[in-house]
Enzyme design. Structure first.
Site, mmCIF file in Angstrom:
data_model
loop_
_atom_site.group_PDB
_atom_site.id
_atom_site.type_symbol
_atom_site.label_atom_id
_atom_site.label_comp_id
_atom_site.label_asym_id
_atom_site.label_seq_id
_atom_site.Cartn_x
_atom_site.Cartn_y
_atom_site.Cartn_z
ATOM 1 N N SER A 1 -9.222 2.024 2.114
ATOM 2 C CA SER A 1 -8.307 2.820 1.339
ATOM 3 C C SER A 1 -7.205 2.008 0.665
ATOM 4 O O SER A 1 -6.443 2.541 -0.140
ATOM 5 C CB SER A 1 -7.653 3.883 2.248
ATOM 6 O OG SER A 1 -6.983 3.267 3.325
ATOM 7 N N LYS B 1 0.841 -1.195 0.000
ATOM 8 C CA LYS B 1 0.000 0.000 0.000
ATOM 9 C C LYS B 1 0.881 1.251 0.000
ATOM 10 O O LYS B 1 1.966 1.261 0.602
ATOM 11 C CB LYS B 1 -0.910 -0.007 1.225
ATOM 12 C CG LYS B 1 -1.916 1.132 1.274
ATOM 13 C CD LYS B 1 -2.795 1.029 2.513
ATOM 14 C CE LYS B 1 -3.768 2.186 2.606
ATOM 15 N NZ LYS B 1 -4.636 2.101 3.801
ATOM 16 N N SER C 1 -9.840 -0.742 6.205
ATOM 17 C CA SER C 1 -9.220 -0.517 4.900
ATOM 18 C C SER C 1 -8.465 -1.702 4.325
ATOM 19 O O SER C 1 -8.021 -1.645 3.181
ATOM 20 C CB SER C 1 -8.286 0.700 4.972
ATOM 21 O OG SER C 1 -9.026 1.874 5.173
#
Length: 513
Positions: free
Chosen positions: A166, A91, A190
């Site tokens: 996210s 990420k 997320s």
């Protein structure tokens, strides 16, 4: 004849003397400031000779189907190790030395970390190959996948639909089979949102189990990082490689060393016979929940009976209000930590280079923020100004949440809820207003953010497919969330593997022995 000082003169002289003393004290602070500013920072070392970064580039759109890659890079891990042959994405809130970090925003475009996050070092030492950085939603603060400054990320099952956020890029890359695994960040769901929407296994470990060192913070009490994969066994192997305290991150000061961890893969073949499973009543009763999700997850949970487990209903009334409690703690804390560069009170590695890009948060930067980020910041500042005692009360209630879940888990081995209240929605239109944009992820976190608050491990497991709300011909994944006791990830993997082994999640049918 000597002049006699009046009372007024004495007063003036006293004031002057006090000013001189105050200036002297302030000057001593400035001396310390000057010294510390000129000392070199103290950062973990990165072995670039052993793990060189090759071919760092922002991929062209034609080479980036789904728009899930933020940066491509190839970093070969150790020649031998438990993750040899496993390809990984990270990420975009995870620091990789000499690889730019976008953090989903265009507030800045030139931040390049000078350190590797602990998870990066551990993955490489375990033999994995890192293929790049996956798109992170805008400042890691959107549960949909259309807020990143680099553009929307497509669901691997249906173009035009959300991946969840996210960790949206991670969800697409894993769900599409472009990598074997990804490391997401979960501060409200997320990891679990994208896993549920993209047909992946997403583990949010116990708070502190995996070091947050070298990751951009949002809210330290919620910060949790973990693996996303297509199967439970690979997920367990990756967690084994990245978990354990690193001596830097204070979230993990009570966590065992990596060499002292349990074997997360040891129970994968034990099955669930004799286990007691709770179906959390309140987790199925939120008004926002699609009735089809409620039915499908109950059906999946009851399949554990076919595998020899006892399934009962349990009740935790406070679960109904968990998201409200989190709102009153997460937003004011995130406003200070994530936006204003005022993080303090924690031991760990501070990414000062990133903070330097964020502050000062002026009007020009604010205008570039996505609507969810603006709303979160303004909400947090509003709470501090008008309800200054609310944060402390909410944090006290976090302990009550933890105690309530612990009490339930003393009666069952783990419990079940839907991960998400509905399947992936369509992306917001490019010209949509703020309310429509935020409405696309309304109520997403009702069953997830509570376990960031309480710290319990929770994993989303794919258990079925349902049609899109607006198109019966579009089929999208459904996730079931399995929550267990603190540091009992091994149990969650055990039961997840049993369900995965017993049933084909895409059609719900029993697998042949």
């Amino acid at each position: 004849m000597a002049t006699v000082n009046t009372a007024s003169d004495v007063n003036k002289q006293t004031i002057i003397l006090e000013k001189i003393k105050a200036h002297s004290l302030l000057a001593s602070n400035q001396d310390s400031i000057h010294i510390v500013e000129n000392l070199p920072d103290y950062l973990p070392t990165t072995d670039l000779e052993r793990f060189p970064r090759r071919d760092v580039h922002r991929p062209k759109l034609e080479d980036n189907k789904g728009n899930a890659w933020a940066w491509k890079v190839r970093i070969e891990g150790a020649k031998e190790g438990p993750l040899k042959g496993v390809s990984m994405a990270l990420k975009e809130n995870i620091a990789v030395k000499d690889v730019p970090m976008l953090f989903g925003t265009n507030i800045f475009e030139d931040y390049v970390p000078d350190v590797d996050a602990t998870v990066v070092t551990r993955l490489l030492e375990a033999g994995t190959t890192i293929l790049g950085k996956a798109v992170c939603e805008n400042l890691s603060l959107c549960a949909s996948s259309f807020s990143a400054a680099t553009g929307l990320v497509e669901n691997p099952y249906a173009t035009g639909y959300s991946c969840g956020g996210s960790s949206s890029g991670c969800g697409h890359l894993v769900g599409a089979g472009k990598v074997n695994g990804a490391i997401g960040g979960d501060q409200g769901g997320s990891i679990r949102f994208p896993a549920s929407h993209c047909g992946a296994v997403g583990m949010k470990p116990t708070w502190g189990l995996v070091p947050w060192t070298g990751m951009a913070t949002h809210e330290p009490v919620h910060d949790t990082t973990g693996p996303m994969t297509l199967d439970v066994a690979t997920n367990a192997r990756i967690l084994q490689a990245i978990a354990g305290r690193d001596g830097i991150d204070d979230r993990g000061m009570g966590v065992p060393k990596p060499t002292e961890l349990p074997d997360y893969s040891a129970g994968l073949n034990l099955g669930v016979k004799g286990l007691k499973i709770g179906i959390l009543k309140e987790g199925f009763e939120f008004k926002i929940m699609d009735p089809r999700i409620r039915e499908r997850v109950r059906e999946a949970a009851n399949k554990f009976k076919d595998l020899g487990a006892e399934v009962i209903q349990i009740s935790i009334p406070l679960h109904t209000h968990a998201a409200d409690i989190v709102t009153c703690a997460l937003r004011p804390s995130a406003a200070q930590n994530g936006y204003l560069g005022q993080a303090c009170g924690r031991r760990g590695l501070y990414l000062n280079g990133l903070v330097d890009k964020m502050i000062p948060l002026d009007q020009q930067k604010f205008d570039k923020m996505f609507s969810t980020s603006k709303f979160s910041l303004l909400s947090g500042l509003y709470i501090w100004e008008h309800h200054p005692l609310l944060y402390g009360k909410a944090m006290n209630l976090y302990r009550q949440l933890t105690d309530s879940y612990n009490a339930a888990l003393s009666q069952v081995d783990f419990f079940i809820t839907p991960t998400m209240p509905y399947v992936a929605p369509k992306h917001a239109a490019p010209d949509a207003g703020p309310l429509e944009r935020m409405g696309k992820s309304r109520g997403f976190a009702v069953n997830t953010v509570c376990f960031n608050a309480s710290g319990h491990p929770a994993m989303s497991l794919p258990i079925g497919m349902l049609s899109a709300v607006d198109d019966e011909n579009v089929m999208l994944p459904v996730g079931m969330q399995i929550t267990g006791k603190w540091f009992d990830e091994r149990m969650i993997y055990r039961v997840g593997a049993a369900w995965e082994r017993g049933f084909d999640w895409k059609n719900g049918e029993r697998r042949r022995e």
